[in-house]
Each structure stands twice: as C-alpha cells, then as structure tokens.
Design a protein around this motif. Structure first.
Motif, PDB file in Angstrom:
ATOM      1  N   THR A  78     -10.940  15.360  28.593  1.00  0.00           N
ATOM      2  CA  THR A  78     -10.166  14.454  27.754  1.00  0.00           C
ATOM      3  C   THR A  78      -8.682  14.712  27.969  1.00  0.00           C
ATOM      4  O   THR A  78      -8.244  15.855  28.029  1.00  0.00           O
ATOM      5  N   PHE A  84      -7.925   9.443  26.566  1.00  0.00           N
ATOM      6  CA  PHE A  84      -8.940   8.833  27.422  1.00  0.00           C
ATOM      7  C   PHE A  84      -9.765   9.941  28.040  1.00  0.00           C
ATOM      8  O   PHE A  84      -9.353  11.100  28.050  1.00  0.00           O
ATOM      9  N   THR A  97     -12.467  -0.831  29.768  1.00  0.00           N
ATOM     10  CA  THR A  97     -13.780  -0.276  30.088  1.00  0.00           C
ATOM     11  C   THR A  97     -14.425  -1.080  31.209  1.00  0.00           C
ATOM     12  O   THR A  97     -14.995  -0.512  32.152  1.00  0.00           O
ATOM     13  N   TYR A 140      -3.643   0.607  30.155  1.00  0.00           N
ATOM     14  CA  TYR A 140      -4.660   1.344  30.893  1.00  0.00           C
ATOM     15  C   TYR A 140      -5.767   0.379  31.278  1.00  0.00           C
ATOM     16  O   TYR A 140      -5.960  -0.642  30.620  1.00  0.00           O
ATOM     17  N   ALA A 159      -3.161  10.175  26.292  1.00  0.00           N
ATOM     18  CA  ALA A 159      -2.807   8.952  27.010  1.00  0.00           C
ATOM     19  C   ALA A 159      -1.340   8.888  27.402  1.00  0.00           C
ATOM     20  O   ALA A 159      -0.994   8.300  28.416  1.00  0.00           O
ATOM     21  N   TYR A 161     -15.028   6.517  33.225  1.00  0.00           N
ATOM     22  CA  TYR A 161     -13.743   6.512  32.524  1.00  0.00           C
ATOM     23  C   TYR A 161     -13.915   5.799  31.191  1.00  0.00           C
ATOM     24  O   TYR A 161     -14.536   4.736  31.131  1.00  0.00           O
ATOM     25  N   SER A 162     -13.402   6.401  30.138  1.00  0.00           N
ATOM     26  CA  SER A 162     -13.355   5.771  28.813  1.00  0.00           C
ATOM     27  C   SER A 162     -11.893   5.648  28.427  1.00  0.00           C
ATOM     28  O   SER A 162     -11.202   6.658  28.257  1.00  0.00           O
ATOM     29  N   PRO A 163     -11.403   4.410  28.303  1.00  0.00           N
ATOM     30  CA  PRO A 163      -9.971   4.212  28.022  1.00  0.00           C
ATOM     31  C   PRO A 163      -9.619   4.508  26.571  1.00  0.00           C
ATOM     32  O   PRO A 163     -10.508   4.642  25.716  1.00  0.00           O
ATOM     33  N   PRO A 164      -8.308   4.577  26.290  1.00  0.00           N
ATOM     34  CA  PRO A 164      -7.899   4.679  24.883  1.00  0.00           C
ATOM     35  C   PRO A 164      -8.473   3.481  24.127  1.00  0.00           C
ATOM     36  O   PRO A 164      -8.565   2.369  24.666  1.00  0.00           O
TER      37      PRO A 164
END
Length: 128
Positions: A118, A99, A50, A47, A121, A88-91
């Motif tokens: 939320t 995410f 950040t 993915y 993923a 966006y906040s990734p895993p």
C-alpha cells in the motif's frame, strides 16, 4: 523526471535466482509501479481507474480527456516473478489517500496469501 525512467528500467532488469529460474525481485517492482502511477497522475491529473488498471501505463485509456498529457510509461503491463500481471486498486471513497499494488504469488490466484503493498497517493511513501 528524466532520471526516474532509467531508474525504473534498472529496477526491472535486476534479477535473482529462484528454483533454477531467473526472476525479478518482487521488492522493487511495487515501488517502480507506484512511481509510474505517480508520473501518470502528474501528467493526467488522476490515477487510472479500476477498469483502466495498470494497462493505462502502457496504452492511452479511451476515456482519458484529449488535453491530458499522457505518454506510455512501460512497454508492457508489469508482471510479477511468476509471470502474472500485478493488480492495482486505485484511491477510492473508502481509501482516498492510498492505492495498492497486489502480487497474486506463485499460484496466480487472488487469495489471502497475496503480497499487497500500500502506498500513499500523494507520494511514493510505502505504508506496509
């Protein structure tokens, strides 16, 4: 996969009225972005980070390995109905299987009234 891109485009073209101005509905945007992130993951094996953020769906990240099968998914970074880019906040280590897509809302400021969606993923399953 070929059917998914037209569906994403349709989702971004549908509009609704709010205060006399045409805005895209918020409801479908996070799902379209999550679908694009899953496509990115399937193509590159990861993915976006950040730092790369959602711009990795538009422009190839400099630190992406050359063998990664990257292609642009969007023409521009998706924006919410108020013209702000989605966040966006990734895993991560804290949330390795999820995410988040965040809409800052009308004020455009990160705060407790943000709309946060939320997703798992490994799929496009919406958690909240």
């Amino acid at each position: 996969m070929r059917l998914l891109l037209p569906l994403l485009a349709i989702g971004f073209m549908i509009g609704c009225r709010q205060e006399g101005t045409i805005h895209r509905p918020l409801e479908g945007d996070p799902l379209a972005i999550a679908s694009a992130l899953l496509m990115y993951h399937r193509a590159t094996g990861e993915y976006p980070s950040t730092d790369q953020g959602l711009s990795a769906l538009v422009n190839r990240p400099d630190d992406l390995p050359s063998q990664a099968n990257w292609k642009p998914i969007f023409d521009q970074v998706p924006k919410d109905p108020w013209g702000n880019e989605y966040r966006y906040s990734p895993p991560s280590g804290e949330t390795p299987r999820t995410f988040e897509i965040r809409c800052l809302g009308r004020d455009g400021i990160s705060s407790e009234d943000d709309i946060v969606t939320t997703f798992r993923a490994e799929s496009i399953e919406r958690i909240n």
